[in-house]
Write a protein that holds these residues in place. Structure first.
Motif, PDB file in Angstrom:
ATOM      1  N   SER A   1       1.161  -0.443   0.550  1.00 26.89           N
ATOM      2  CA  SER A   1      -0.124  -0.446  -0.106  1.00 26.89           C
ATOM      3  C   SER A   1       1.125   0.750   0.025  1.00 26.89           C
ATOM      4  O   SER A   1       2.010   1.069  -0.036  1.00 26.89           O
ATOM      5  CB  SER A   1      -0.924   0.045   1.112  1.00 26.89           C
ATOM      6  OG  SER A   1      -1.897   0.533   1.348  1.00 26.89           O
ATOM      7  N   LEU A   2       0.385   2.276  -0.269  1.00 32.93           N
ATOM      8  CA  LEU A   2       1.148   3.457  -0.306  1.00 32.93           C
ATOM      9  C   LEU A   2      -0.252   5.204   0.672  1.00 32.93           C
ATOM     10  O   LEU A   2      -0.825   4.490   0.761  1.00 32.93           O
ATOM     11  CB  LEU A   2       1.008   4.316  -1.253  1.00 32.93           C
ATOM     12  CG  LEU A   2       0.651   4.429  -2.367  1.00 32.93           C
ATOM     13  CD1 LEU A   2       0.872   5.895  -3.212  1.00 32.93           C
ATOM     14  CD2 LEU A   2       0.026   2.767  -2.745  1.00 32.93           C
ATOM     15  N   ASN A   3       0.779   5.653   0.670  1.00 38.07           N
ATOM     16  CA  ASN A   3      -0.172   6.900   1.106  1.00 38.07           C
ATOM     17  C   ASN A   3      -0.247   7.803   0.165  1.00 38.07           C
ATOM     18  O   ASN A   3       0.986   8.280   0.046  1.00 38.07           O
ATOM     19  CB  ASN A   3      -0.036   7.209   2.705  1.00 38.07           C
ATOM     20  CG  ASN A   3       0.985   7.330   3.523  1.00 38.07           C
ATOM     21  OD1 ASN A   3       1.714   7.334   2.529  1.00 38.07           O
ATOM     22  ND2 ASN A   3       1.188   7.363   4.687  1.00 38.07           N
ATOM     23  N   GLU A   4      -1.052   9.350   0.884  1.00 38.11           N
ATOM     24  CA  GLU A   4      -0.403  10.657  -0.176  1.00 38.11           C
ATOM     25  C   GLU A   4      -0.734  11.614   0.796  1.00 38.11           C
ATOM     26  O   GLU A   4      -0.850  12.661   0.527  1.00 38.11           O
ATOM     27  CB  GLU A   4      -1.500  10.704  -1.046  1.00 38.11           C
ATOM     28  CG  GLU A   4      -3.064  10.536  -0.518  1.00 38.11           C
ATOM     29  CD  GLU A   4      -4.146  10.566  -0.977  1.00 38.11           C
ATOM     30  OE1 GLU A   4      -3.652  11.576  -2.357  1.00 38.11           O
ATOM     31  OE2 GLU A   4      -5.252  11.298  -1.436  1.00 38.11           O
ATOM     32  N   MET A   5       0.412  11.411   2.285  1.00 36.05           N
ATOM     33  CA  MET A   5      -0.108  12.186   2.588  1.00 36.05           C
ATOM     34  C   MET A   5       0.990  13.472   2.643  1.00 36.05           C
ATOM     35  O   MET A   5       2.020  12.989   2.253  1.00 36.05           O
ATOM     36  CB  MET A   5       0.682  11.919   4.228  1.00 36.05           C
ATOM     37  CG  MET A   5       0.951  13.532   4.965  1.00 36.05           C
ATOM     38  SD  MET A   5       1.290  12.485   6.756  1.00 36.05           S
ATOM     39  CE  MET A   5       0.158  11.446   7.079  1.00 36.05           C
ATOM     40  N   PRO A   6       1.124  15.064   2.077  1.00 40.08           N
ATOM     41  CA  PRO A   6       2.069  15.494   2.129  1.00 40.08           C
ATOM     42  C   PRO A   6       3.199  15.483   2.392  1.00 40.08           C
ATOM     43  O   PRO A   6       3.338  16.181   3.544  1.00 40.08           O
ATOM     44  CB  PRO A   6       1.263  16.534   1.952  1.00 40.08           C
ATOM     45  CG  PRO A   6      -0.331  16.535   2.110  1.00 40.08           C
ATOM     46  CD  PRO A   6      -0.130  15.181   2.586  1.00 40.08           C
ATOM     47  N   PHE A   7       3.983  15.573   1.791  1.00 36.76           N
ATOM     48  CA  PHE A   7       5.720  15.584   2.362  1.00 36.76           C
ATOM     49  C   PHE A   7       5.739  14.271   2.577  1.00 36.76           C
ATOM     50  O   PHE A   7       6.767  14.566   4.070  1.00 36.76           O
ATOM     51  CB  PHE A   7       5.595  17.133   3.156  1.00 36.76           C
ATOM     52  CG  PHE A   7       5.774  18.186   2.348  1.00 36.76           C
ATOM     53  CD1 PHE A   7       6.342  18.458   1.219  1.00 36.76           C
ATOM     54  CD2 PHE A   7       3.992  18.501   3.042  1.00 36.76           C
ATOM     55  CE1 PHE A   7       5.717  19.861   0.979  1.00 36.76           C
ATOM     56  CE2 PHE A   7       3.945  20.388   2.066  1.00 36.76           C
ATOM     57  CZ  PHE A   7       4.204  20.104   0.462  1.00 36.76           C
ATOM     58  N   HIS A   8       5.250  13.051   3.125  1.00 36.06           N
ATOM     59  CA  HIS A   8       5.103  11.733   4.127  1.00 36.06           C
ATOM     60  C   HIS A   8       4.725  11.236   3.361  1.00 36.06           C
ATOM     61  O   HIS A   8       4.134   9.969   3.763  1.00 36.06           O
ATOM     62  CB  HIS A   8       4.829  12.231   5.660  1.00 36.06           C
ATOM     63  CG  HIS A   8       5.061  13.412   6.219  1.00 36.06           C
ATOM     64  ND1 HIS A   8       6.600  12.739   6.748  1.00 36.06           N
ATOM     65  CD2 HIS A   8       5.120  14.928   6.373  1.00 36.06           C
ATOM     66  CE1 HIS A   8       6.622  14.579   7.390  1.00 36.06           C
ATOM     67  NE2 HIS A   8       5.664  14.966   7.041  1.00 36.06           N
ATOM     68  N   ARG A   9       4.813  10.909   1.662  1.00 30.18           N
ATOM     69  CA  ARG A   9       4.729   9.566   1.594  1.00 30.18           C
ATOM     70  C   ARG A   9       5.025   8.138   1.578  1.00 30.18           C
ATOM     71  O   ARG A   9       6.863   8.495   1.365  1.00 30.18           O
ATOM     72  CB  ARG A   9       4.234   9.830  -0.206  1.00 30.18           C
ATOM     73  CG  ARG A   9       3.725  11.058  -0.600  1.00 30.18           C
ATOM     74  CD  ARG A   9       3.765  11.893  -2.115  1.00 30.18           C
ATOM     75  NE  ARG A   9       3.335  13.338  -2.282  1.00 30.18           N
ATOM     76  CZ  ARG A   9       1.538  12.908  -2.673  1.00 30.18           C
ATOM     77  NH1 ARG A   9       1.368  11.872  -2.949  1.00 30.18           N
ATOM     78  NH2 ARG A   9       1.053  14.130  -2.996  1.00 30.18           N
ATOM     79  N   HIS A  10       4.402   7.592   2.034  1.00 30.27           N
ATOM     80  CA  HIS A  10       5.573   6.598   2.184  1.00 30.27           C
ATOM     81  C   HIS A  10       4.886   5.028   1.823  1.00 30.27           C
ATOM     82  O   HIS A  10       3.226   4.578   0.816  1.00 30.27           O
ATOM     83  CB  HIS A  10       4.883   6.030   3.948  1.00 30.27           C
ATOM     84  CG  HIS A  10       5.721   6.612   4.625  1.00 30.27           C
ATOM     85  ND1 HIS A  10       7.340   7.094   4.428  1.00 30.27           N
ATOM     86  CD2 HIS A  10       5.415   8.050   5.195  1.00 30.27           C
ATOM     87  CE1 HIS A  10       7.401   7.861   5.681  1.00 30.27           C
ATOM     88  NE2 HIS A  10       6.422   8.779   5.437  1.00 30.27           N
ATOM     89  N   VAL A  11       5.539   4.060   1.099  1.00 32.37           N
ATOM     90  CA  VAL A  11       4.852   3.189   0.541  1.00 32.37           C
ATOM     91  C   VAL A  11       5.340   2.097   1.581  1.00 32.37           C
ATOM     92  O   VAL A  11       6.613   1.462   2.734  1.00 32.37           O
ATOM     93  CB  VAL A  11       6.327   2.636  -0.897  1.00 32.37           C
ATOM     94  CG1 VAL A  11       5.334   0.834  -1.072  1.00 32.37           C
ATOM     95  CG2 VAL A  11       5.770   3.538  -2.358  1.00 32.37           C
ATOM     96  N   PHE A  12       4.376   0.189   2.386  1.00 33.59           N
ATOM     97  CA  PHE A  12       4.726   0.315   3.388  1.00 33.59           C
ATOM     98  C   PHE A  12       4.046  -1.401   2.186  1.00 33.59           C
ATOM     99  O   PHE A  12       2.551  -1.513   2.116  1.00 33.59           O
ATOM    100  CB  PHE A  12       4.538   0.368   4.093  1.00 33.59           C
ATOM    101  CG  PHE A  12       2.817   1.301   4.033  1.00 33.59           C
ATOM    102  CD1 PHE A  12       1.929   0.503   5.245  1.00 33.59           C
ATOM    103  CD2 PHE A  12       2.357   2.056   4.014  1.00 33.59           C
ATOM    104  CE1 PHE A  12      -0.012   0.907   4.905  1.00 33.59           C
ATOM    105  CE2 PHE A  12       0.986   2.874   3.730  1.00 33.59           C
ATOM    106  CZ  PHE A  12      -0.343   1.882   4.139  1.00 33.59           C
TER     107      PHE A  12
END
Length: 144
Positions: free
Chosen positions: A120-131
């Motif tokens: 999955s991934l998230n679209e948090m501005p300035f903190h995008r992560h794939v996990f």
């Protein structure tokens, strides 16, 4: 959003769309031809083989594996901008779905049968992560 289910025979695509208005968001399951890996069509038209209404608001991604569906959601959005999301799982048409805490701003899902990981991934501005999350741990607990 769209993902591929390589654990079913024949393989299938799972697609859906975001809605924040109601619980009528739906998932579509599209059968793939086992040899060509293309959508199965009848007279040139592809139609979903299954239509699911999981009752999840703000669906951001979905995948399926071994008969289970997994859905990421940006609900609840009650506690502010960085409120955590939710990851749901269940078997279509069998009982209720189970909720798990999930990172804020969740997006698409992908299941890898080789590693048993749901990516999955998230679209948090300035903190995008794939996990990743272990499918078996989610279904059977962290001891597996």
């Amino acid at each position: 959003f769209v993902s591929v289910d390589r654990t079913s025979s024949p393989p299938a695509l799972v697609s859906g769309a975001y809605t924040n208005q109601n619980l009528n968001g739906r998932l579509h399951r599209w059968e793939l031809d086992s040899s060509s890996r293309k959508l199965v069509t009848e007279q040139g038209v592809a139609s979903p083989t299954k239509l699911l209404f999981p009752g999840v608001m703000r669906m951001q991604g979905a995948t399926s594996a071994y008969g289970y569906y997994f859905i990421s959601s940006s609900s609840p959005k009650e506690t502010g901008l960085y409120a955590p999301g939710t990851l749901y799982h269940g078997v279509a048409g069998v009982g209720s779905i189970v909720e798990h805490g999930y990172p804020a701003f969740p997006e698409d899902l992908h299941y890898s049968p080789f590693s048993d990981n749901i990516w999955s991934l998230n679209e948090m501005p300035f903190h995008r992560h794939v996990f990743t999350v272990k499918r078996s741990a989610m279904l059977y607990g962290c001891g597996n």
